[in-house]
Design an enzyme around this catalytic site. Structure first.
Site, PDB file in Angstrom:
ATOM      1  N   PHE A 109      47.244 -15.944  17.085  1.00  0.00           N
ATOM      2  CA  PHE A 109      48.060 -14.953  16.377  1.00  0.00           C
ATOM      3  C   PHE A 109      48.198 -15.317  14.912  1.00  0.00           C
ATOM      4  CE2 PHE A 109      51.434 -11.695  16.630  1.00  0.00           C
ATOM      5  CZ  PHE A 109      52.078 -11.899  15.414  1.00  0.00           C
ATOM      6  N   ASP A 139      51.716 -13.326  30.503  1.00  0.00           N
ATOM      7  CA  ASP A 139      51.179 -14.479  29.771  1.00  0.00           C
ATOM      8  C   ASP A 139      52.050 -15.704  29.997  1.00  0.00           C
ATOM      9  OD1 ASP A 139      49.190 -15.653  28.315  1.00  0.00           O
ATOM     10  OD2 ASP A 139      49.943 -15.043  26.360  1.00  0.00           O
TER      11      ASP A 139
END
Length: 411
Positions: free
Chosen positions: A85, A209
């Site tokens: 990210f 996740d």
């Protein structure tokens, strides 16, 4: 490095339908002020457009310059985590105005800065706001605010001083003390409670996740689940599952989800089982440095979980003597059930919470003459053998703070 899957999250997808009487929708500045108060306020109709999501989130909107100042110009020495990210920076803001503050004063924050590399990252950024901007629970990390300015996209969280479970389990530095059995069971319970809340009828969110790097710890080892970029609304009406492009972290994903793209709450249960096995063993879900037959933790150790003669071979040698044989059996049995190949054979997260609550009992977690070696197991005729459940498997990742996933796996 392990791997993750990519994600296809619809920004307009509704994250939840309501709030229960204990935890629920976040309210205004109480949330930004990081209070632990919970709300029973009913959740309004779910926003569908990006603008509605951003406007209805009750989050602080930061300017880029404010976060630049709060993190001391995003200095490299303020980085507390990084991954697919982007980087996560430590910073400080005033506890009342949320304006940048001098280091060591006000509220400590973690500012996650999105890599400017594509639309997928923006969708995950927006999904975090969609979910964490609307949900409040003691075991979910608090999202304080965000920044959307030109090409800059950042998320601002409460800072978790002890970082991720991943670091505590797998970092092998001399100054890092191994997590004790009691801390591991406390962390497992906190994570399970957070997931159970997401699965509740009032929320109906599939996390998708669950992994050690997304389980963050405060100074007292209380758990906060982080990184909701891959979260997905659960099935509604008479639907049994949600069909999606496969995504998550390779090594933690349920085999039926990997094979079909059919996502259910029991997919999260499997992922939690992988994390629990990592906590019991002190070993990563996938490690190519181990001998080939041991690369995949589930495939290697799962058969041991249901064997009284072999079960203690699963456990981390660094915590030997800290638990009773009875506690070891209970924990191994729970992990085995969560890792069942057939989703219907897995417990739901409320059951997982109840089983882990039993393992918080000091009498079960203390020193025991039956906690040392395999010989004790053979003599322990009073301990029932957990029933066999299926098989399952895949590959893993590591990171240190919110949203620091490994490479993503696309299917």
């Amino acid at each position: 490095m392990g791997s993750c899957f990519s994600v296809r999250i619809k920004a307009e997808s509704p994250p939840h339908n309501g709030a229960n009487s204990k935890y629920g929708r976040r309210e205004g500045n109480d949330l930004c002020g990081l209070s632990s108060k919970v709300s029973s306020v009913s959740v309004p109709s779910t926003p569908r457009t990006e603008g509605e999501i951003l406007q209805s989130s009750n989050l602080k909107i930061f300017s880029y310059n404010e976060l630049k100042t709060a993190t001391r110009n995003f200095r490299p020495d303020s980085v507390v985590g990084e991954g697919g990210f982007g980087c996560v920076f430590k910073g400080w803001i005033d506890e009342h105005s949320f304006a940048p503050a001098k280091p060591g004063t006000g509220i400590v924050i973690a500012a996650k800065r999105l890599n400017q590399e594509g639309f997928q990252g923006h969708k995950e950024w927006l999904a975090e706001i969609n979910y964490l901007g609307g949900l409040d629970h003691p075991n979910l990390v608090k999202l304080i605010g965000y920044c959307l300015e030109d090409d800059q996209r950042l998320l601002v969280y409460e800072f978790m001083p002890k970082g991720s479970l991943d670091n505590h389990l797998f970092r092998r530095a001399s100054y890092v003390q191994p997590l004790s059995w009691n801390h591991r069971m406390k962390i497992a319970l906190g994570a399970a409670k957070g997931i159970a809340f997401l699965h509740s009828d009032e929320v109906k969110v599939i996390y998708r996740d669950i992994k050690t790097s997304n389980i963050l710890l405060d100074s007292n080892y209380n758990v906060k689940l982080s990184d909701f970029g891959l979260a997905k609304d659960g099935p509604t009406g008479d639907r049994s599952h949600v069909s999606t492009r496969v995504m998550g972290t390779y090594g933690y994903a349920a085999p039926e989800y990997m094979a079909t793209g059919h996502l259910t709450a029991r997919s999260d249960v499997y992922s939690f089982g992988v994390v629990l096995l990592e906590m019991l063993s002190g070993k990563r879900a996938v490690d190519d440095n181990r001998p080939q037959r041991e690369h995949n933790l589930v495939g290697w150790l799962k058969p041991y979980l249901t064997s009284k003669r072999k079960v203690l071979q699963v456990f981390d040698s660094r915590i030997e003597g800290q638990y009773s044989f009875s506690a070891a059996l209970k924990a191994a049995y729970l992990a085995s059930r969560c890792l069942a190949v057939e989703p219907k054979l897995r417990p739901n997260m409320n059951e997982v919470v109840r089983m882990l609550e039993q393992l918080q009992d000091p009498e079960d977690n203390g020193d025991s003459q039956n906690s040392g070696n395999g010989t004790c197991i053979e003599k322990s005729a009073s301990c029932p053998s957990p029933p066999n459940s299926g098989n399952g498997t895949r590959i893993e990742k590591a990171a240190s703070y919110p949203g620091t996933p490994a490479s993503h796996l696309h299917t």
